[in-house]
Design an enzyme around this catalytic site. Structure first.
Site, PDB file in Angstrom:
ATOM      1  N   TYR A   1      -2.146  -0.637  10.470  1.00 11.41           N
ATOM      2  CA  TYR A   1      -2.101  -0.966   9.033  1.00 11.41           C
ATOM      3  C   TYR A   1      -0.774  -0.496   8.433  1.00 11.41           C
ATOM      4  CZ  TYR A   1      -3.718  -1.090   4.141  1.00 11.41           C
ATOM      5  OH  TYR A   1      -3.857  -1.339   2.788  1.00 11.41           O
TER       6      TYR A   1
ATOM      7  N   SER B   1       0.861  -1.193   0.000  1.00 10.83           N
ATOM      8  CA  SER B   1       0.000   0.000   0.000  1.00 10.83           C
ATOM      9  C   SER B   1       0.892   1.237   0.000  1.00 10.83           C
ATOM     10  CB  SER B   1      -0.852  -0.007   1.270  1.00 10.83           C
ATOM     11  OG  SER B   1      -1.480   1.238   1.447  1.00 10.83           O
TER      12      SER B   1
HETATM   13  N1  LIG Z   1      -8.796  -1.138  -1.279  1.00 19.00           N
HETATM   14  C1  LIG Z   1      -7.794  -0.253  -1.295  1.00 19.00           C
HETATM   15  O1  LIG Z   1      -8.007   0.964  -1.464  1.00 19.00           O
HETATM   16  C2  LIG Z   1      -6.365  -0.733  -1.142  1.00 19.00           C
HETATM   17  C3  LIG Z   1      -5.346   0.203  -1.340  1.00 19.00           C
HETATM   18  C4  LIG Z   1      -4.024  -0.201  -1.198  1.00 19.00           C
HETATM   19  C5  LIG Z   1      -3.736  -1.511  -0.865  1.00 19.00           C
HETATM   20  N2  LIG Z   1      -4.740  -2.399  -0.644  1.00 19.00           N
HETATM   21  C6  LIG Z   1      -4.374  -3.765  -0.268  1.00 19.00           C
HETATM   22  O2  LIG Z   1      -4.947  -4.658  -1.190  1.00 19.00           O
HETATM   23  C7  LIG Z   1      -5.199  -5.906  -0.551  1.00 19.00           C
HETATM   24  C8  LIG Z   1      -6.653  -6.300  -0.821  1.00 19.00           C
HETATM   25  O3  LIG Z   1      -7.465  -5.275  -0.308  1.00 19.00           O
HETATM   26  P1  LIG Z   1      -9.027  -5.181  -0.638  1.00 19.00           P
HETATM   27  O4  LIG Z   1      -9.389  -3.755  -0.587  1.00 19.00           O
HETATM   28  O5  LIG Z   1      -9.354  -5.991  -1.836  1.00 19.00           O
HETATM   29  O6  LIG Z   1      -9.631  -5.873   0.694  1.00 19.00           O
HETATM   30  P2  LIG Z   1     -10.956  -6.746   0.900  1.00 19.00           P
HETATM   31  O7  LIG Z   1     -11.291  -6.662   2.345  1.00 19.00           O
HETATM   32  O8  LIG Z   1     -12.009  -6.399  -0.086  1.00 19.00           O
HETATM   33  O9  LIG Z   1     -10.456  -8.224   0.552  1.00 19.00           O
HETATM   34  C9  LIG Z   1      -9.557  -8.912   1.354  1.00 19.00           C
HETATM   35  C10 LIG Z   1      -9.833 -10.397   1.242  1.00 19.00           C
HETATM   36  O10 LIG Z   1      -8.894 -11.074   2.110  1.00 19.00           O
HETATM   37  C11 LIG Z   1      -9.585 -12.093   2.824  1.00 19.00           C
HETATM   38  N3  LIG Z   1      -8.912 -12.362   4.097  1.00 19.00           N
HETATM   39  C12 LIG Z   1      -8.859 -11.565   5.184  1.00 19.00           C
HETATM   40  N4  LIG Z   1      -8.188 -12.192   6.172  1.00 19.00           N
HETATM   41  C13 LIG Z   1      -7.804 -13.394   5.690  1.00 19.00           C
HETATM   42  C14 LIG Z   1      -7.082 -14.497   6.241  1.00 19.00           C
HETATM   43  N5  LIG Z   1      -6.636 -14.464   7.514  1.00 19.00           N
HETATM   44  N6  LIG Z   1      -6.861 -15.571   5.468  1.00 19.00           N
HETATM   45  C15 LIG Z   1      -7.325 -15.617   4.198  1.00 19.00           C
HETATM   46  N7  LIG Z   1      -8.015 -14.628   3.620  1.00 19.00           N
HETATM   47  C16 LIG Z   1      -8.257 -13.516   4.366  1.00 19.00           C
HETATM   48  C17 LIG Z   1     -10.988 -11.519   3.039  1.00 19.00           C
HETATM   49  O11 LIG Z   1     -11.933 -12.544   3.312  1.00 19.00           O
HETATM   50  C18 LIG Z   1     -11.236 -10.790   1.718  1.00 19.00           C
HETATM   51  O12 LIG Z   1     -11.860 -11.619   0.773  1.00 19.00           O
HETATM   52  C19 LIG Z   1      -4.883  -5.702   0.925  1.00 19.00           C
HETATM   53  O13 LIG Z   1      -3.600  -6.212   1.213  1.00 19.00           O
HETATM   54  C20 LIG Z   1      -4.904  -4.204   1.080  1.00 19.00           C
HETATM   55  O14 LIG Z   1      -4.076  -3.767   2.143  1.00 19.00           O
HETATM   56  C21 LIG Z   1      -6.050  -2.040  -0.787  1.00 19.00           C
END
Ligand SMILES: NC(=O)c1ccc[n+]([C@@H]2O[C@H](COP(=O)([O-])OP(=O)(O)OC[C@H]3O[C@@H](n4cnc5c(N)ncnc54)[C@H](O)[C@@H]3O)[C@@H](O)[C@H]2O)c1
Length: 262
Positions: A156, A143
């Protein structure tokens, strides 16, 4: 046309929704055979149905990436089924926002556990297989908060800063075995469920402004003038997974429209 990830056995964690779901479809369209992992069974089933229509499905797993024995077992099963693992995308992550003096310790620990220790556990077992192959690619979805402190997001940001240290250290350990390890640092993906179902409402309440105003506030911080999309992250992930980035390891690549510049 030769697809750039044809038949690459690819584990994607957190594939049940959001960015992990989008990366799964995008990699499958490039010819990769996806092994989608998620803790959420229902979402995983939904994604697998769609994935099956794009390409041959690998081995799906309802799994908690913080449980070392589950990860070890699933990696062994994939190795037995396919004989190799080409790519790991460590995407699963969680976010809970609290001001530092109000941050509950158990939630702090959980965030570090999933975002940092979960990444370590998955990479540890997948790298054992890749070392035997003397080839492989590990990509962590990090991120912009992995490079710069984030308001109300100390746990985070700490987990993501740690993820870059882990990425660089693994890159050193694994370079002699032809394994490349890189991270992608996306900006705010405002189309994601994380924003749509949680962050917009939280920030709107916290600042006493409308959701539209929250959105404008975040977009205004981006020099290129728009939010990050799944497609933006997918394009860089495909490049890092392919041989086109053969000389790159230990990097944390910003995909932020210029919001973060180091
Ligand atoms: N959404 C954003 O704006 C954004 C920005 C930068 C980085 N990210 C990163 O992208 C990645 C995905 O984010 P997202 O927004 O799609 O999140 P999200 O919450 O939509 O999806 C995350 C998924 O991970 C699964 N998960 C959570 N804990 C788990 C575990 N212990 N074991 C297995 N699966 C597990 C959840 O069930 C979910 O399906 C993350 O690492 C997040 O930090 C997201």
């Amino acid at each position: 046309m030769e697809l750039c990830l044809q038949d690459k056995i690819t584990i994607i964690t957190g594939a049940g929704r959001g960015l992990g779901e989008a990366l799964s479809y995008g990699f499958a369209k490039e010819g990769a055979i996806i092994c989608p992992w998620d803790i959420d069974k229902e979402n995983l089933e939904r994604v697998c149905e769609k994935l099956g229509a794009i390409n041959k499905l690998g081995k799906k797993a309802v799994i908690d990436i913080t449980d070392e024995s589950q990860v070890e077992k699933e990696v062994r099963l994939i190795e037995e089924s396919f004989g190799r693992i080409d790519i790991l995308i460590a995407n699963a992550g969680i976010l809970h926002a609290y001001e530092i003096t109000e941050f509950p310790e158990d939630i702090w620990r959980k965030i570090i556990e999933v975002n940092l220790t979960g990444y370590f556990i998955c990479a540890k077992y997948v790298a054992r297989v890749m070392k035997k192959q003397r080839k492989g690619v590990i990509i962590q979805i990090n991120s912009k908060s992995g490079k710069k402190g984030s308001y109300w997001n100390s746990a985070y940001a700490a987990s993501k800063f740690g993820g870059i240290g882990l990425t660089q250290s693994m890159a050193l350990d694994l370079a002699p075995f032809g394994i490349r390890v890189n991270a992608i640092c996306p900006g705010n993906i405002l189309e994601s469920p994380l924003w749509q179902t949680s962050l917009f409402q939280q920030y709107s309440k916290k600042w006493g402004i409308s959701i539209e105003e929250v959105k404008r506030k975040y977009v205004e911080q981006v020099p290129l003038g728009r939010p990050c999309t799944y497609e933006d992250v997918l394009n860089v992930a495909i490049f890092l997974a392919s041989d086109r980035s053969d000389y790159m390891t230990g990097q944390a690549i910003n995909v932020t429209g210029g919001q973060e510049m180091r």
